[in-house]
Design a protein around this motif. Structure first.
Motif, PDB file in Angstrom:
ATOM      1  N   LYS A   1     -22.218 -19.802   2.771  1.00  0.00           N
ATOM      2  CA  LYS A   1     -23.672 -19.597   2.690  1.00  0.00           C
ATOM      3  C   LYS A   1     -24.014 -18.477   1.724  1.00  0.00           C
ATOM      4  O   LYS A   1     -25.006 -18.556   0.975  1.00  0.00           O
ATOM      5  CB  LYS A   1     -24.233 -19.306   4.073  1.00  0.00           C
ATOM      6  CG  LYS A   1     -24.159 -20.491   5.032  1.00  0.00           C
ATOM      7  CD  LYS A   1     -24.724 -20.137   6.393  1.00  0.00           C
ATOM      8  CE  LYS A   1     -24.648 -21.325   7.346  1.00  0.00           C
ATOM      9  NZ  LYS A   1     -25.180 -20.993   8.699  1.00  0.00           N
TER      10      LYS A   1
ATOM     11  N   CYS B   1     -23.684 -19.843  -1.890  1.00  0.00           N
ATOM     12  CA  CYS B   1     -24.828 -20.674  -2.274  1.00  0.00           C
ATOM     13  C   CYS B   1     -26.079 -19.830  -2.466  1.00  0.00           C
ATOM     14  O   CYS B   1     -26.858 -20.064  -3.398  1.00  0.00           O
ATOM     15  CB  CYS B   1     -25.081 -21.737  -1.202  1.00  0.00           C
ATOM     16  SG  CYS B   1     -23.745 -22.929  -1.014  1.00  0.00           S
ATOM     17  N   HIS B   2     -26.270 -18.842  -1.590  1.00  0.00           N
ATOM     18  CA  HIS B   2     -27.467 -18.011  -1.675  1.00  0.00           C
ATOM     19  C   HIS B   2     -27.474 -17.191  -2.969  1.00  0.00           C
ATOM     20  O   HIS B   2     -28.515 -17.072  -3.642  1.00  0.00           O
ATOM     21  CB  HIS B   2     -27.530 -17.091  -0.455  1.00  0.00           C
ATOM     22  CG  HIS B   2     -28.714 -16.178  -0.446  1.00  0.00           C
ATOM     23  ND1 HIS B   2     -30.005 -16.635  -0.232  1.00  0.00           N
ATOM     24  CD2 HIS B   2     -28.810 -14.827  -0.651  1.00  0.00           C
ATOM     25  CE1 HIS B   2     -30.842 -15.609  -0.286  1.00  0.00           C
ATOM     26  NE2 HIS B   2     -30.149 -14.504  -0.546  1.00  0.00           N
TER      27      HIS B   2
ATOM     28  N   SER C   1     -28.304 -19.417  -5.927  1.00  0.00           N
ATOM     29  CA  SER C   1     -29.714 -19.823  -5.920  1.00  0.00           C
ATOM     30  C   SER C   1     -30.614 -18.709  -6.421  1.00  0.00           C
ATOM     31  O   SER C   1     -31.571 -18.955  -7.174  1.00  0.00           O
ATOM     32  CB  SER C   1     -30.128 -20.254  -4.512  1.00  0.00           C
ATOM     33  OG  SER C   1     -29.369 -21.340  -4.066  1.00  0.00           O
TER      34      SER C   1
ATOM     35  N   GLU D   1     -30.221 -18.434 -10.074  1.00  0.00           N
ATOM     36  CA  GLU D   1     -30.489 -19.715 -10.754  1.00  0.00           C
ATOM     37  C   GLU D   1     -29.351 -20.067 -11.703  1.00  0.00           C
ATOM     38  O   GLU D   1     -29.552 -20.366 -12.875  1.00  0.00           O
ATOM     39  CB  GLU D   1     -31.822 -19.664 -11.511  1.00  0.00           C
ATOM     40  CG  GLU D   1     -33.031 -19.486 -10.600  1.00  0.00           C
ATOM     41  CD  GLU D   1     -34.329 -19.516 -11.375  1.00  0.00           C
ATOM     42  OE1 GLU D   1     -34.266 -19.518 -12.626  1.00  0.00           O
ATOM     43  OE2 GLU D   1     -35.396 -19.540 -10.735  1.00  0.00           O
TER      44      GLU D   1
ATOM     45  N   SER E   1     -28.316 -25.533  -3.703  1.00  0.00           N
ATOM     46  CA  SER E   1     -29.590 -26.055  -3.223  1.00  0.00           C
ATOM     47  C   SER E   1     -30.170 -25.086  -2.202  1.00  0.00           C
ATOM     48  O   SER E   1     -29.505 -24.139  -1.757  1.00  0.00           O
ATOM     49  CB  SER E   1     -29.414 -27.449  -2.592  1.00  0.00           C
ATOM     50  OG  SER E   1     -28.568 -27.367  -1.470  1.00  0.00           O
ATOM     51  N   SER E   2     -31.400 -25.328  -1.814  1.00  0.00           N
ATOM     52  CA  SER E   2     -32.095 -24.423  -0.906  1.00  0.00           C
ATOM     53  C   SER E   2     -31.593 -24.506   0.525  1.00  0.00           C
ATOM     54  O   SER E   2     -31.818 -23.583   1.316  1.00  0.00           O
ATOM     55  CB  SER E   2     -33.606 -24.718  -0.937  1.00  0.00           C
ATOM     56  OG  SER E   2     -33.844 -26.069  -0.572  1.00  0.00           O
ATOM     57  N   ASN E   3     -30.896 -25.577   0.915  1.00  0.00           N
ATOM     58  CA  ASN E   3     -30.405 -25.736   2.287  1.00  0.00           C
ATOM     59  C   ASN E   3     -28.943 -25.314   2.423  1.00  0.00           C
ATOM     60  O   ASN E   3     -28.226 -25.803   3.303  1.00  0.00           O
ATOM     61  CB  ASN E   3     -30.576 -27.178   2.751  1.00  0.00           C
ATOM     62  CG  ASN E   3     -29.871 -28.164   1.837  1.00  0.00           C
ATOM     63  OD1 ASN E   3     -29.333 -27.775   0.799  1.00  0.00           O
ATOM     64  ND2 ASN E   3     -29.881 -29.425   2.212  1.00  0.00           N
ATOM     65  N   CYS E   4     -28.486 -24.447   1.530  1.00  0.00           N
ATOM     66  CA  CYS E   4     -27.130 -23.888   1.578  1.00  0.00           C
ATOM     67  C   CYS E   4     -26.061 -24.975   1.499  1.00  0.00           C
ATOM     68  O   CYS E   4     -25.108 -25.014   2.301  1.00  0.00           O
ATOM     69  CB  CYS E   4     -26.937 -23.030   2.836  1.00  0.00           C
ATOM     70  SG  CYS E   4     -27.840 -21.475   2.783  1.00  0.00           S
TER      71      CYS E   4
END
Length: 566
Positions: free
Chosen positions: A341, A344-345, A348, A351, A386-389
């Protein structure tokens, strides 16, 4: 071939490469050219499907033209091409101390005559009917172009598609005259074309001595060069004042070679179910017992999300999420989820996307060619957050799979009349906020259900009673041969009977159907008199007398009577 079909790779030209060893050609340039050609033909010889380079020939321009490889098939012929390239390397070492003079006219004449000889013997029915010549030289572009165009005035150019002059510049130290001539070659190209040939067969390419630049030129041989038909039709709604749909015709250009056509396809893609991805398994039990490797991707860099071109991404996309394997300790499982997580965070927020390459598997499987590979390629992948990890994992192109592409001239202005026509057509389409795949169907289920289903044959209807009936009779049939006539079965059609009322007695029906003759069935359906007394049967004997015609004479036969007592 129908008008809705096109020939795949049917217009690939026959290619011949001519190497000019005249100064300032150096050993380094020759090594770069040979390495690039070896890389190119390692792909071309192993690509499945139609051959992208059907025939190839190699010639060296020294003091005289020397053919090292006559026109040969490229498919499954890599060893012979490699031997020819090794001869080129040895010739380069021998020619460095000499100063050979280029012989462009003799080389072009030999190439054309060799092509004509092969055209009459080897080529398949004129499918590959054009010749393309590539001349690699370090001479001044203007000088080489003038000599080539002069030679073309006396040569047969009927089957010649084009001649590319690959002029490698910046070799060694160039003088100011060389730089000026190199810059003025582009401006003098058009004037010389108009004055000498006026056919546009000669194309001059100025190139730096770099392996990637050479690869971009030679990889163009793998591109489909056919222009006999368009590839794609875009059908738009008709304009309001017409019922004819608006059709836009396009050509499709490959950006990346399909790894599925290469022996090491598994190294460039990720599969959840099977690394081999066999279309047909030998049996269900063997398919269920297959083992697949655990993939390992080494993160090598980060790139901004906006710089990733969609034309470089290929293959089936996969979604990565933290594992839920029950064999992992609970504390380690929780730690792994937090690391995933956080990864991914961080991507994000910045970018950015991660670039990774695959590491070789511990269990090396045999390649599609059957050999045990000691060296495997390394596929590259891009990981998009993506926004949902979760991470979107997609295969991305590498240097060996790239194909050249020219976007053309994009500076031309668009005619406003056609802009209005297209805008009017697009206004008739429905605009949706997002693409929902659940709202679109491909009829896949119905197509799969229809596989192997035989069409239901119509049952043969029962013929009515009044229809002509087929009767098989034995007749004497005489043939033209000297053999005795044989008795064979001949089909006859009985005449159509009149329609009888429903209340007609059975006996009368039988008489009608036998044209008044006593049917054989009457012998068994008539009442028998052998169990009656002689006095009682006497009146009926006259009625039961049967008349038979045999040999043209009438014979009568009376039923046999038995005494009433023994």
């Amino acid at each position: 071939m129908g008008e809705n079909q096109r020939t795949l790779l049917g217009k690939q030209p026959v290619r011949i490469l001519m190497l000019d060893f005249s100064p300032p050609f150096t050993v380094e340039v020759g090594e770069d050219v040979c390495d690039t050609l070896e890389n190119l033909f390692s792909l071309a010889c192993n690509l499945s499907g139609p051959s992208r380079i059907p025939f190839f020939s190699l010639m060296v321009l020294n003091n005289y033209p020397e053919v090292l490889l006559p026109f040969s098939y490229v498919r499954n012929n890599y060893q012979r091409i490699q031997i020819a390239l090794s001869e080129v390397r040895s010739l380069i070492q021998d020619c460095t101390g000499n100063r050979p003079t280029p012989c462009y006219y003799q080389g072009l004449a030999e190439a054309c005559s060799q092509y004509r000889r092969q055209l009459q013997s080897s080529f398949q029915g004129g499918t590959f009917h054009q010749l393309e010549i590539l001349v690699v030289t370090c001479q001044r572009p203007h000088t080489v172009q003038k000599q080539v165009e002069t030679a073309l005035t006396t040569l047969d150019t009927e089957n010649l598609k084009r001649i590319q002059l690959l002029c490698i510049s910046n070799v060694g130290v160039l003088s100011l005259d060389d730089i000026g001539n190199s810059q003025s070659s582009a401006s003098s190209e058009n004037s010389s074309n108009n004055s000498v040939t006026n056919t546009g067969l000669v194309e001059v390419i100025n190139l730096e001595p770099d392996v990637l630049c050479l690869q971009n030129i030679f990889s163009g041989w793998l591109v489909d060069s056919g222009t006999d038909s368009e590839h794609l039709h875009l059908i738009l709604p008709p304009v309001l004042d017409s019922n004819v749909p608006l059709v836009v015709k396009c050509d499709l250009h490959e950006r990346v070679l399909q790894p599925a056509q290469l022996p090491f396809y598994n190294q460039f893609t990720l599969h959840c179910d099977s690394s081999a991805m066999k279309m047909v398994f030998p049996s269900t039990s063997k398919a269920m017992g297959m083992s697949v490797p655990i993939y390992k991707l080494q993160i090598t860099g980060l790139v901004p999300l906006t710089t990733i071109c969609d034309s470089l991404v290929f293959g089936m996309p996969m979604i990565a999420q933290p594992t839920s394997c029950w064999k992992i300790d609970w504390d380690d499982l929780e730690k792994n989820q937090q690391l995933f997580k956080s990864f991914c965070h961080t991507l994000s927020i910045k970018e950015q996307a991660a670039i990774a390459h695959s590491l070789p598997s511990d269990n090396i499987t045999k390649s599609r060619t059957g050999h045990h590979p000691s060296l495997q390629p390394s596929g590259h992948f891009v990981l998009v957050p993506s926004s949902n990890c979760t991470l979107l994992v997609k295969s991305i192109a590498v240097q060996e799979l790239m194909l050249p592409y020219s976007a053309g001239n994009q500076e031309e202005e668009v005619d406003q009349e056609f802009v209005d026509i297209v805008a009017e057509s697009l206004d008739q389409l429905e605009i949706t906020d997002t693409y929902n795949p659940l709202n679109y169907s491909s009829n896949l289920y119905e197509s799969l259900k229809n596989i192997g289903k035989k069409p239901v044959s119509q049952r043969q209807q029962k013929r009515p009673l009044d229809e002509n009936t087929t009767v098989y009779t034995n007749k004497m049939v005489t043939t033209k041969s000297n053999k005795q006539p044989k008795r064979t079965s001949v089909v006859e059609i009985s005449p159509q009977h009149d329609i009888e009322p429903a209340d007609t007695p059975l006996g009368k029906r039988l008489l009608n159907k036998t044209a008044g003759k006593t049917p054989r069935r009457m012998l068994y359906t008539a009442s028998h008199n052998k169990f009656l007394p002689e006095d009682a049967s006497a009146p009926e004997q006259s009625a039961n007398v049967q008349t038979f015609r045999s040999g043209g004479t009438m014979k009568t036969k009376t039923p046999v009577s038995f005494p009433t007592s023994l």
